[in-house]
Structures are given as structure tokens and as C-alpha cells.
Design an enzyme around this catalytic site. Structure first.
Site, PDB file in Angstrom:
ATOM      1  N   GLY A  64       0.727  -1.264   0.035  1.00  0.00           N
ATOM      2  CA  GLY A  64      -0.024   0.047   0.096  1.00  0.00           C
ATOM      3  C   GLY A  64       0.896   1.375   0.018  1.00  0.00           C
ATOM      4  O   GLY A  64       0.163   2.319   0.170  1.00  0.00           O
ATOM      5  N   CYS A  65       2.148   1.154  -0.132  1.00  0.00           N
ATOM      6  CA  CYS A  65       2.861   2.249   0.002  1.00  0.00           C
ATOM      7  C   CYS A  65       3.129   2.825  -1.386  1.00  0.00           C
ATOM      8  O   CYS A  65       3.873   4.075  -1.525  1.00  0.00           O
ATOM      9  CB  CYS A  65       4.298   2.123   0.597  1.00  0.00           C
ATOM     10  SG  CYS A  65       5.245   0.721  -0.240  1.00  0.00           S
TER      11      CYS A  65
END
Length: 271
Positions: A111-112
Site C-alpha cells: 500500500g505504499c
């Protein structure tokens, strides 16, 4: 259900012809889940034909870069289960450390944004550079594909199985492997060649499928200077083949074919 690892099976069916029903049977390809494990951890589960699984495991390990040579595997064991089979492999110490580091990287933060970028880059990574001064007359392409068709034993019975083969001028067909999956067939071929200590330089990789980018990447890692396929390539496959120096021949028929990259390996006849 006990599979006993049969790649084809005969099953009952009902034929309907002009409204008339008749009972019969047909030979069909089997496909089973094959779990590939390294040092006790499952790496991937592939749907595959249950045949030549030692070649499949070795070829997959090489094409994925998990090992660099067959000796990097300490041992291999195939265990059959009710729903499929498991190929248990153990790595040499140096490869074990690299594999553990790779698995830690794969299990990194999600999710980064960066992880997605890295995954996309991995999918379209450059293929290994291919070298070789192989020069082929046009008739060699037709001869190679004819040899391939005659050697497809499983497909002759089930009519739904892909093949990958290595063909060499003056020697003909060196090896062939078949599978319901085109990627699997190529991995099986890579494993069979590695086990036999056969090199792909000066040879053609023959495919009964379309040519996607993964097929180019696998063939380039094998060191084959030419791919010949029955079906068309994807545009990305053409770009990657061009960049790595591989001659990509596709849409190969009895009297015609199309060359998409590095045509200098195909000899011109006439003006």
C-alpha cells in the site's frame, strides 16, 4: 481420488450429431495443482499436466532465478496428494540465504505505492542478452515445425496440449515436453535440457502457442537465439525480443512464416 499422475484420461461423453445422441468417450488432458516448495515453504501453485514434473520443477527454478544451475538443488521429492501433488525442493546454503532474502522482500509493506511499481518492473524486466551467429535457410523453419508436430505424442491423443521443443540444424529435434500450460511446457523443456547438460546456443526453441513476454524471457534465459511459434506474438514480446537480441519467428505454417525481430539469422533466398 488417486491420480497416479496420469497426464491424459479417458472419460465418458455424449455426442450429438444432427439431433442424434450417442454415448462414447474421449481422451482428455488432465490438469492438477502442483505446489512448488523450497526449504519447506510453498513458493507457487501451478495448474499443470502431471508428467515430467522433475523437469518442470528444475526448469521453473531456473527460469525464476531461484537457482543458477541444477546443482543448486540439494534434493527433490514429489509427493502425491488427493487433489494434486507437491514438489519439495531443498536448496544449497548459498541459494537458501538468497531465497530467504527474496521472500522477505516479497513480504514487505503493502500500500505504499513503491511495492506496486517494483512489481510492474519485475513483470517487464529486460530479458537476458542472447548471442549467437546462427544462420538458417527458410526451409529449416518448416522442417523444424514439422518435426515438432510429429513428436507431440500426448497432443495426438488429447488434442488440447501445448508443446515446447529444442531443434538444432543437422541434428533435428533434441528434446520436447508437453503440458496443458504453454509456460509449463517451456519450463519442462528448460529443466530437461539442464538435466541433460544440453546447451541452447545454435538452436531453435519451438512453441505451439502464442508468444507472450514471459516466453521470450524464458527462452532468452535458456540462451536460445531463435524462437519459432505457430501463433502470433504480443507487441511487448516483440519489443523485449528485439532488445535482447533474440530472433522471433511466428505464425509459422508449412510454406510461410513471419520474422518480427533480428531477421539477419534467416538467410535470404533469391533477390
Amino acid at each position: 481420488m488417486n491420480l497416479h499422475l496420469h497426464p491424459i484420461i479417458r472419460l465418458p461423453q455424449t455426442s450429438v450429431d444432427k439431433g442424434m445422441f450417442s454415448a462414447g468417450n474421449r481422451v482428455l488432458p488432465e490438469e492438477v495443482p502442483v505446489a512448488l516448495t523450497y526449504n519447506g515453504s510453498t513458493h507457487a501453485v501451478m495448474m499443470a499436466s502431471p508428467a515430467d514434473l522433475e523437469d518442470f520443477a528444475l526448469g521453473f527454478s531456473l527460469s525464476e532465478g531461484i537457482i543458477a544451475k541444477p546443482d543448486d538443488l540439494l534434493s527433490m521429492e514429489i509427493v502425491e496428494h488427493d487433489l494434486g501433488c507437491e514438489i519439495r525442493m531443498w536448496l544449497q546454503d548459498v541459494r537458501s540465504k538468497a531465497y530467504r532474502a527474496r521472500r522477505r522482500a516479497m513480504a514487505g509493506p503493502v500500500g505504499c505505492g513503491l511495492c506496486g511499481i517494483e512489481s510492474l518492473a519485475e513483470a517487464v524486466k529486460p530479458a537476458s542478452k542472447v548471442h549467437g551467429a546462427l544462420h538458417l535457410p527458410p526451409w529449416a523453419i518448416a522442417a523444424a515445425m514439422s518435426d515438432l508436430a510429429r513428436a507431440q505424442q500426448l497432443n495426438r491423443e488429447a488434442r488440447a496440449i501445448h508443446a515446447a521443443a529444442l531443434w538444432r540444424p543437422e541434428q533435428g529435434l533434441i528434446a520436447i515436453r508437453e503440458d496443458v500450460g504453454r509456460h509449463n511446457a517451456l519450463d519442462k523443456l528448460a529443466g530437461a535440457l539442464a538435466r541433460a547438460n544440453e546447451f541452447c546456443s545454435g538452436s531453435l526453441v519451438l512453441l505451439t502457442s502464442r508468444v507472450s513476454v514471459e516466453m521470450v524471457q524464458k527462452a532468452a534465459r535458456m540462451g536460445a537465439p531463435v524462437i519459432v511459434a505457430i501463433s502470433a506474438p504480443t507487441a511487448l514480446a516483440v519489443r523485449v525480443a528485439d532488445d535482447c537480441g533474440l530472433t522471433l519467428v511466428a505464425v509459422a505454417r508449412e510454406d510461410s512464416f513471419e520474422v518480427f525481430t533480428h531477421p539477419e539469422r534467416i538467410q535470404r533466398i533469391g533477390p
